[in-house]
Design a protein around this motif. Structure first.
Motif, PDB file in Angstrom:
ATOM      1  N   ASP A 134       0.808  -1.363   0.120  1.00  0.00           N
ATOM      2  CA  ASP A 134       0.102  -0.007   0.152  1.00  0.00           C
ATOM      3  C   ASP A 134       0.991   1.362  -0.042  1.00  0.00           C
ATOM      4  O   ASP A 134       0.104   2.314  -0.261  1.00  0.00           O
ATOM      5  N   LEU A 135       2.232   1.134   0.176  1.00  0.00           N
ATOM      6  CA  LEU A 135       3.026   2.079   0.306  1.00  0.00           C
ATOM      7  C   LEU A 135       4.162   2.157  -0.768  1.00  0.00           C
ATOM      8  O   LEU A 135       4.736   1.201  -1.021  1.00  0.00           O
ATOM      9  N   THR A 137       7.110   4.889  -3.165  1.00  0.00           N
ATOM     10  CA  THR A 137       7.713   6.161  -3.748  1.00  0.00           C
ATOM     11  C   THR A 137       8.437   5.870  -4.787  1.00  0.00           C
ATOM     12  O   THR A 137       8.812   5.105  -5.522  1.00  0.00           O
ATOM     13  N   TYR A 171       0.189   6.460  -0.543  1.00  0.00           N
ATOM     14  CA  TYR A 171      -0.236   5.507   0.562  1.00  0.00           C
ATOM     15  C   TYR A 171      -1.612   5.218   0.349  1.00  0.00           C
ATOM     16  O   TYR A 171      -2.450   6.091  -0.011  1.00  0.00           O
ATOM     17  N   SER A 178      -6.882   7.152  -0.941  1.00  0.00           N
ATOM     18  CA  SER A 178      -5.480   7.270  -1.201  1.00  0.00           C
ATOM     19  C   SER A 178      -4.996   8.487  -1.276  1.00  0.00           C
ATOM     20  O   SER A 178      -5.817   9.454  -1.462  1.00  0.00           O
TER      21      SER A 178
END
Length: 251
Positions: A134-135, A137, A171, A178
């Motif tokens: 879910d995370l 970058t 996220y 989100s």
């Protein structure tokens, strides 16, 4: 012109139904508090299972700078006027995702950007990392190359290209909600060019909250802090905040 470009993209995407993943139409409106100006954007994008992604968009400005020009180093893209509304720019973007592992992927791409001021070519490289399910970058470096020359603060003519770095952190709170943060820093290649903050560089921070209503409709809100780049009634260095509301339709 806007309808023409949108029609082309829709026609091309429809011609490849067996390989396409998602065709989306995004419409967004915004307001700049420091400059007292409004904006609207219309964007069509398409992804393919092969890893390719492409989009085309057009952006309008309303009451930009309260109908007044700025100094010579203003990099705003004024264009075809329609009363109080101006077509600020148009651009086409494409990139290709290369999986490196289950968590890492590499994404080279580029943007072809044009307005009444001239044309910019914006190649970029982006590296994505999935921290958890879910995370995620990403970091992206982009070089904005001007094909035309403008005058800097000392009256010299240069192409005024720009180095830009973006960092993303997204996220997924749950299946519906989100959030996304995007931090950006950009700098003129030639230090004699200045932004509205009277510096050769500037920063931005953007925060987006999105809600997935269903499989085809997703509204969102966005808040951006754009450094002291506001311009209003001939005054520079105004703290600039931008508020946006948008809707994404998956067709």
């Amino acid at each position: 012109m806007q309808k023409k470009w949108l029609g082309i993209v829709l026609s091309v995407a429809a011609a490849y139904p067996c390989v396409s993943q998602a065709l989306t139409f995004d419409v967004r409106g915004g307001y700049r508090e420091g400059s007292h100006s409004y904006e609207s954007r219309y964007k069509v994008s398409q992804g393919w299972k092969t890893g390719w992604w492409a989009s085309i968009e057009t952006d309008n400005k309303n009451n930009k700078n309260n109908g007044r020009g700025s100094n010579e180093t203003d990099k705003s893209d004024g264009a075809h006027s329609f009363g109080d509304s101006k077509t600020d720019y148009n651009e086409i973007e494409s990139n290709y995702t290369i999986p490196l592992s289950d968590k890492w992927s590499f994404q080279p791409g580029g943007i072809y950007h044009w307005s009444s001021s001239g044309t910019q070519i914006r190649p970029y490289l982006r590296l994505n990392y999935k921290i958890t399910q879910d995370l995620n970058t990403s970091i992206r470096y982009r070089y904005d190359y001007n094909t035309y020359e403008t005058s800097n603060g000392e009256g010299e003519s240069h192409r005024d290209s720009v180095n830009r770095l973006d960092v993303y952190l997204g996220y997924k709170v749950n299946p519906q909600w989100s959030v996304l943060w995007q931090g950006t820093v950009y700098k003129h290649v030639n230090d004699n060019y200045k932004y509205k903050n009277d510096k050769s560089w500037a920063i931005e921070n953007a925060f987006t909250l999105r809600y997935k209503w269903n499989s085809w409709f997703s509204p969102y809100v966005e808040y951006d802090y754009l450094d002291k780049q506001g311009f209003y009634e001939g005054e520079n260095c105004i703290a600039e905040s931008r508020y946006r509301i948008g809707m994404t339709f998956t067709l």
